[in-house]
Write a protein that holds these residues in place. Sequence first.
Motif, short mmCIF file in Angstrom:
data_model
loop_
_atom_site.label_atom_id
_atom_site.label_comp_id
_atom_site.label_asym_id
_atom_site.label_seq_id
_atom_site.Cartn_x
_atom_site.Cartn_y
_atom_site.Cartn_z
N SER A 5 35.11 33.61 46.27
CA SER A 5 36.08 32.58 45.83
C SER A 5 35.61 32.19 44.22
O SER A 5 36.78 31.78 43.45
N THR A 6 34.58 32.53 43.72
CA THR A 6 34.54 32.50 42.32
C THR A 6 35.04 33.23 41.63
O THR A 6 35.69 32.82 40.50
N ALA A 7 35.33 34.59 41.98
CA ALA A 7 36.05 35.51 41.19
C ALA A 7 37.67 35.04 41.22
O ALA A 7 38.22 35.32 40.24
N LEU A 8 38.12 34.66 42.55
CA LEU A 8 39.31 34.09 42.66
C LEU A 8 39.71 32.78 41.60
O LEU A 8 40.70 32.88 41.09
N CYS A 9 38.55 31.87 41.58
CA CYS A 9 38.82 30.77 40.83
C CYS A 9 38.85 31.27 39.34
O CYS A 9 39.72 30.87 38.42
N SER A 10 38.07 32.13 38.89
CA SER A 10 38.06 32.79 37.46
C SER A 10 39.60 33.36 37.09
O SER A 10 39.97 33.14 36.15
N ARG A 11 40.01 34.11 38.21
CA ARG A 11 41.37 34.63 37.84
C ARG A 11 42.50 33.76 37.69
O ARG A 11 43.19 33.86 36.92
N MET A 12 42.26 32.57 38.40
CA MET A 12 43.45 31.58 38.35
C MET A 12 43.38 30.72 37.09
O MET A 12 44.08 30.29 36.32
N GLU A 13 41.91 30.66 36.70
CA GLU A 13 41.75 29.96 35.48
C GLU A 13 41.95 30.71 34.20
O GLU A 13 42.79 30.19 33.31
#
Length: 584
Positions: free
Chosen positions: A73-81
């Motif tokens: 989920s952290t990686a997904l958040c970073s991608r969206m950021e």
Amino acid sequence: YDPESFSELVKSDSIKRAILDMHRNVKLLSNYSIMNYTGFVKIVKKHDKVLPEYKGAHSSLTSMTRFHDGAESTALCSRMESLYASWFCDDNLLQARAQMLPKVGDGLQMDWSMLRVGYRLGMCAVLAVWVCWDCIWQVMVSDNQSIGGTVAFPVFRASGGLLLVHWCWGLSTFVWTRFRINYIYLFEFDPRNVNSALGILTEAVDETLVYLLLMLLYYKSCVDAIPKPFPSGVYALMLVLYTVKCAVFPWRLRKNLWETVGNVVISPARPATFFGTYVADVITSLIKNLQDWAWTTCYIFQGSFLEHKKQYRHHPEEHWQNTFTYTNIVIPLICLLPIWFRLMQCLRRYHDTGRRWPNLANALKYSLSQTVTLFGTFHPLYMYNTNKEVKVGVVFGDDDETPAHRIVERPPVDLYQVFWIGLFICSSMYSFAWDVWMDWGLGRKEYNWLGPRLMFPHQTWYYAAIFADIFLRFLWVTSLVPPDSGALFAFPSYLTALVLAAEILRRTVWGFLRLEQEHRHNTEGYRRVDFVPLHFNTGHDHQYKDKGEKRGMGVLAEVFAVGVIVIAISIASIIAAQKQTIQL
């Protein structure tokens, strides 16, 4: 104006809100998974401590799992950021994170804004109590008339109606935002020119302060409680000018509204948009208010606001609002035209789409309302004929002296009156059924007489709205009857303000559910696609977005200044009262 660039802007704003929404949901999911993992660890430790013979039996629950640290989920958040920074922040990752997540200082900024609104709202409450108390006190002690009996009260009623509309619009945007109804997308607003719910309510609070202050000064001047450097009606003129100013400026936020009103007026020359039909429906609820504005126009342009009360009432036959043109042409047209505009929109939709349903059925609803108005305006036979005498006869007995019984002949039943009342009931019930079944998407038996995929959390809200609408719809139809028409169910003039307020509140509730239905279902085909992105608003105003926003010290300075003024006025009032007591 470039339609393609505007369409791209709307799409960009929708994508922006969708990314923000997904980012927050992923963050919440990450927190949820970590909390669950922590809970499992603590439970297993407790288990091993209480039951040492089974120690390690549930070690698999605490072993390395996909969700134990929220890495995915952290990686997904970073991608969206990264995407958000690339698309909307010129690759500024820090700025993107600041927009996507609340900052520590944002809570303080919101608190200061709420403090400013809160104490101004408190001032409004004090002024409202003051106005009500003065009216009651003057009637009880000095036998003076209340403010409802003053000459310029229709002016205050007209401005008060628009002020209530402003309050209700702020409430509507708050409710739609709170329950993620994307009104910006549905109304095709330019996202750059949309005020927040807090901003709208702040404007309404400031306008209410001025409204109540001018009302209080006007009433005090009418009862000779304050010095009169000019006629009392000048306060009404000030209110009219202030209302016009607030209705037009800031033009950046008002431009879309007035352009839409212009398109409504020239219907069916322009295509009917969803926001256009919404505005037209609101205008049909403001018929009483429009009548008050017609009266206000007469009052201002005839110069009646410069006359004192006795002068104004000494020659009422000379006033513009008592002429044949005003009472028999202007007022009936005000009752007819809003319904006519909405009827023309329905016919234009039928012309553009070729769909008889629901456009012609909706046109029939407004045709019935139009007929109610036409009958009430141009056919006097619907009125109860009080001029017909009741004939009473006496039949005597055999001695020609003792009456045996009385024969009473009453006037025949007025068929036009029966037809009028029947038309009134049919129009009200048809409008109510359309509200519930078509505009709100409710009344489905398989869903407990409600509808599928409801967005508001409590079913009782829907039942309450249906129950209130059936009564308030009848109240609205009475607004189609011209004032002083003599109809049996026409409300007296002193209740006009209550009827106006009730109809505006009904229309507000109608708007809550109307946009919910349009969000869930593309009922009348205003959009090419049925999908509507969820509305997302962080509720935080970041410093880099608005450099001129008031800081906390500015708000405190404003509160201090108001406090000093109130204390100074209080001291001056005490000194004046003591001097008057000594003189007596």
